[in-house]
Scaffold this motif. Sequence first.
Motif, PDB file in Angstrom:
ATOM      1  N   HIS A   1       0.843  -1.209   0.000  1.00 49.74           N
ATOM      2  CA  HIS A   1       0.000   0.000   0.000  1.00 49.74           C
ATOM      3  C   HIS A   1       0.871   1.249   0.000  1.00 49.74           C
ATOM      4  O   HIS A   1       0.602   2.212  -0.726  1.00 49.74           O
TER       5      HIS A   1
ATOM      6  N   ASP B   1       1.059   4.402  -2.709  1.00 51.35           N
ATOM      7  CA  ASP B   1       0.946   5.811  -2.303  1.00 51.35           C
ATOM      8  C   ASP B   1       2.207   6.591  -2.689  1.00 51.35           C
ATOM      9  O   ASP B   1       2.136   7.735  -3.155  1.00 51.35           O
TER      10      ASP B   1
ATOM     11  N   ALA C   1       2.439   7.321  -6.400  1.00 47.39           N
ATOM     12  CA  ALA C   1       1.583   8.469  -6.717  1.00 47.39           C
ATOM     13  C   ALA C   1       2.270   9.759  -6.276  1.00 47.39           C
ATOM     14  O   ALA C   1       2.312  10.747  -7.018  1.00 47.39           O
ATOM     15  N   GLY C   2       2.861   9.745  -5.080  1.00 49.72           N
ATOM     16  CA  GLY C   2       3.542  10.921  -4.559  1.00 49.72           C
ATOM     17  C   GLY C   2       4.738  11.327  -5.406  1.00 49.72           C
ATOM     18  O   GLY C   2       5.062  12.519  -5.508  1.00 49.72           O
TER      19      GLY C   2
ATOM     20  N   ALA D   1      -5.592   0.669  -4.832  1.00 50.88           N
ATOM     21  CA  ALA D   1      -5.143   1.784  -5.682  1.00 50.88           C
ATOM     22  C   ALA D   1      -6.341   2.572  -6.214  1.00 50.88           C
ATOM     23  O   ALA D   1      -6.309   3.801  -6.260  1.00 50.88           O
TER      24      ALA D   1
ATOM     25  N   ALA E   1      -7.610   4.499  -2.993  1.00 53.21           N
ATOM     26  CA  ALA E   1      -6.691   5.441  -2.325  1.00 53.21           C
ATOM     27  C   ALA E   1      -6.078   6.455  -3.278  1.00 53.21           C
ATOM     28  O   ALA E   1      -5.797   7.591  -2.880  1.00 53.21           O
ATOM     29  N   GLN E   2      -5.845   6.029  -4.525  1.00 53.37           N
ATOM     30  CA  GLN E   2      -5.204   6.926  -5.507  1.00 53.37           C
ATOM     31  C   GLN E   2      -6.001   6.878  -6.813  1.00 53.37           C
ATOM     32  O   GLN E   2      -5.500   6.426  -7.847  1.00 53.37           O
TER      33      GLN E   2
ATOM     34  N   GLN F   1      -6.779   8.875  -9.049  1.00 49.11           N
ATOM     35  CA  GLN F   1      -6.258   9.598 -10.215  1.00 49.11           C
ATOM     36  C   GLN F   1      -5.095   8.871 -10.880  1.00 49.11           C
ATOM     37  O   GLN F   1      -4.696   9.209 -11.997  1.00 49.11           O
ATOM     38  N   LEU F   2      -4.532   7.896 -10.194  1.00 54.21           N
ATOM     39  CA  LEU F   2      -3.337   7.183 -10.693  1.00 54.21           C
ATOM     40  C   LEU F   2      -3.768   6.064 -11.650  1.00 54.21           C
ATOM     41  O   LEU F   2      -4.543   5.182 -11.285  1.00 54.21           O
TER      42      LEU F   2
ATOM     43  N   ARG G   1      -3.959   2.735 -13.691  1.00 54.28           N
ATOM     44  CA  ARG G   1      -3.639   1.367 -13.281  1.00 54.28           C
ATOM     45  C   ARG G   1      -3.440   0.472 -14.515  1.00 54.28           C
ATOM     46  O   ARG G   1      -4.326   0.413 -15.374  1.00 54.28           O
TER      47      ARG G   1
END
Lengths: 331, 176
Positions: free
Chosen positions: A79, A83, A86-87, A104, A107-108, A110-111, A113
């Motif tokens: 996890h 994150d 993405a950061g 994903a 939590a993210q 916009q990322l 996959r």
Amino acid sequence: MMELVCPAGTPAALRTAVEAGAHAVYCGFADETNARNFPGLNFSRAEMAEGVAHAHARGAKVLVAINTFPRAGDADLWHRAIDDAAGAGADAVILADMGLLDYARRAQPQLRRHLSVQAAASNADAINFYAREFGVKRVVLPRVLTVAEIDEINREITVETEAFVFGGLCVMAEGRCSLSSWTTGLSPNMNGVCSPASHVSYETTPEGQDARLGGVLIHRTPAGGPAPYPTICKGAFTSPDGAGGRQTGHIFEDPVSLDATFLIPMLQKAGVRALKIEGRQRSRAYVAQVVRTFRAAVEAADRGAEMPVGALAKLTEGQASTTGSYAKIWR
Amino acid sequence: MASRSPLLAALMRLPPPAPVLMAGSHLLTRLGRKMAGRHPGMIARLGPEAGKRLLLDATDLPALILLQAEPLSLRLFPRRAAAPPSDAQITGNLAAFLAMLHGESDGDALFFSGELSISGDTSAVLALRNALDDAEIDLAAEFAALFRAPETVVRRLAVVAGPRLGLSLTRMEALP
């Protein structure tokens, strides 16, 4: 033009890949969240952020491979990797595990996959399932399909497909191999290590070199002869020949590498969006040469020109190449 | 790459006297420390493998090199004596080692073709290969830094001398 997705095991290899013409570079963090968890390889968090910035400044993307399967109840490391990718500003994460895909997405969101080859989604129904349930935008196709099958699949799905065109081959259905785990206790799919270096030993003998994995003799290379990677699937074994004698040979697979250069125009016609080069464990010398060659090939395919063939033989395992399953023949 | 000159090859076969080995060890260790200072990420990338002892056997050199990253030392040993204890050994010719160092040859490809062989602790060998590859070492630039000589001049000399010696002496990809 098809997107060329290139390997980078180190920040230097990432810079080399971008310089050589990669449209996208894939890499991973230095832990068991990615399937190339080898000593001295991979990226720290700071190196990943710098790598992404370097690639973006030159118009290339970075895809972060988080493609191993976490242990039940112990997914924090994975996890955190999602994150942190993405950061760092990664353009996509490459995931195989459904739990991680779900994490994903939540939590993210916009990322982007991508579905890893480790997920072994090899038919339209499986791919559509991952697209529908987890919002996957691209699927890396397992190396078990013919070009005609890829063409058919692409007609039945709406997401992008990515196909391997060069590098090491896995004889097993992707992500479903237990040979290395059986011998070493460490899993390619969970610990990110096929034939972990800690369990590989070589011994020079008067006849050549013996390779052992977890103490098991898996290959004997004659002096000066071509050597394979120390994997059980590429090993040579001695067994009864059925006529009272003994025979030695490759039981699972010959040590050869995939080279699908001349199939690139057909893969393009079959609707493949991106071409992938295997080899995050390789040096920047490999990356430079292979990426340059394939960038020229992709551009040639776009112009309808002929494909350059045979330029990379020296870099291949066993000094031999195959088109693998893309062009299946009886043997 | 051009083949090695017969004179150089003959010189390489001479057994080096002890003072030469001592002076060579001292020089190589100073060079190694300078490199570690200029590429701090290199030692970090070795991780737990940094304390391992690797024996570098360039088969056309008259001496073996024992490398340890932590504490950093590079020591020369005569080829004809018993090899010093080590965790791993890498064997190949000098041209292969230098081409790999300068990013001109791929270590796996040299291994596949039998030009490079390894024995002992494979983790230590892999970590070293990957750390050096990421550090983008240029031997000519490192020597220039060690002796505070102008890098451009030293690298230009290396460009001229390299092909004559059949060796990669500088990182060609980084040349202006």
